[in-house]
Design an enzyme around this catalytic site. Structure first.
Site, PDB file in Angstrom:
ATOM      1  CB  CYS A  99      50.094  35.511  40.421  1.00 59.92           C
ATOM      2  SG  CYS A  99      50.409  35.375  42.176  1.00 59.92           S
ATOM      3  CG  HIS A 191      45.794  37.688  40.698  1.00 57.15           C
ATOM      4  ND1 HIS A 191      45.546  36.483  40.086  1.00 57.15           N
ATOM      5  CD2 HIS A 191      46.590  37.422  41.756  1.00 57.15           C
ATOM      6  CE1 HIS A 191      46.156  35.517  40.750  1.00 57.15           C
ATOM      7  NE2 HIS A 191      46.801  36.067  41.764  1.00 57.15           N
ATOM      8  CD  GLU A 193      43.983  37.593  36.953  1.00 50.11           C
ATOM      9  OE1 GLU A 193      44.829  38.471  36.662  1.00 50.11           O
ATOM     10  OE2 GLU A 193      44.185  36.709  37.812  1.00 50.11           O
TER      11      GLU A 193
END
Ligand code: GLN
Length: 225
Positions: A99, A191, A193
Site C-alpha cells: 500500500c 494489506h 499482513e
C-alpha cells in the site's frame, strides 16, 4: 611440500554457508509495521523493526508497510534511511512494499511530487478506488500463489496505472493492477499482513532466500580459480 599444496587446493570451497540465518527488517517509521512483524514471525523468519541506518546493514530483506506514503517518505529522508535502502536494493536486497510502501517504491506518482524511493518501474495513482470505497476486501486470483485466490484488504489503496516492461503483473482487481514484481522488488496495493494468509509473505521470504543463495556461484567461481 606438494602435499601441503594439494591439501590446500583440495579443501572444500567455502560456499555461502548453507542454512545461514536470514533476517528481514520492517521499516517502522509510520504505519502498520507491527502486523508485518507478526506475520514474519508466523513465517518463521527473524524480523526486526528498522528505524536507523545501521539496521539496514544487518538485514537481508526489507518490508515497507502501509500507512501514509508522504509521511513515510519524509521520515525516511529525515532519518537518512532513503539512500542506504536505495543502495542495498540496487545491490540486490529484496524489498516488499504494501500500500503506502508500494507508493514509496514507485518511480512516479500521478499528480504528486512527494519524496520517493523511486526504484519500481511503475506509475501509481493514490487513493485510486475512490472515497466511497475507502476500504474493502476481495478475493483476488494470484496464480503465482496457487489456485486459491488471495484475500486482499484494501484501505484507501493505490493501484498501478502503468508498469514498465520488466514488471511482472501478479494480480489485478477489476482490471486494475494491484500486485507486481520487478526482480527483487515486490509491491502490493493491499494489506496481506492483515489476513491469516501467509502466502505472499512466504513468497517474499523465498525471494530473500534466493538473493542470499545467489552469492554461492560467485564463491564457487572464485574458489575454482
Ligand atoms: N492512502 C495512503 C497513501 O496514499 C495509503 C493507504 C495505506 O497504506 N493503507 O499513502
Amino acid at each position: 611440500m606438494s602435499g601441503v599444496w594439494m591439501k590446500k587446493s583440495c579443501s572444500p570451497p567455502a560456499v555461502g554457508k548453507p542454512g545461514r540465518e536470514m533476517k528481514i527488517g520492517v521499516l517502522a517509521l509510520q504505519g502498520d509495521f507491527e502486523a508485518h512483524l507478526k506475520m514474519l514471525m508466523r513465517c518463521e523468519v527473524e524480523a526486526i523493526a528498522v528505524r536507523q541506518a545501521a539496521e539496514i546493514t544487518e538485514i537481508d530483506g526489507l518490508i515497507v508497510p502501509g500507512g501514509e506514503s508522504t509521511a513515510i517518505g519524509k521520515l525516511a529522508d529525515l532519518f537518512e534511511l532513503t539512500e542506504p535502502i536505495r543502495n542495498r536494493v540496487q545491490n540486490g536486497m529484496p524489498l516488499f512494499g504494501t500500500c503506502a510502501g508500494l507508493i514509496w517504491m514507485a518511480r512516479e506518482i500521478e499528480g504528486s511530487d512527494q519524496p520517493l524511493l523511486g526504484l519500481l518501474d511503475v506509475t501509481v495513482a493514490r487513493n485510486a478506488f475512490g472515497r466511497q470505497v475507502d476500504s474493502f476486501e476481495a478475493d483476488i486470483p494470484m496464480p503465482l500463489l496457487g489456485d486459491r485466490p488471495l484475500r486482499a484488504v484494501f484501505i484507501r489503496a493505490p493501484y498501478v496505472l502503468q508498469a514498465g516492461e520488466g514488471v511482472q503483473v501478479l494480480a489485478r482487481y477489476e482490471d486494475k493492477i494491484v500486485c507486481v514484481q520487478e526482480g527483487n522488488l515486490l509491491g502490493a496495493a493491499f494489506h496481506p499482513e492483515l489476513t491469516s494468509d501467509e502466502r505472499l509473505h512466504r513468497h517474499f521470504r523465498r525471494m530473500v532466500e534466493d538473493s542470499k543463495n545467489e552469492s554461492a556461484p560467485h564463491h564457487l567461481a572464485y574458489n575454482a580459480r
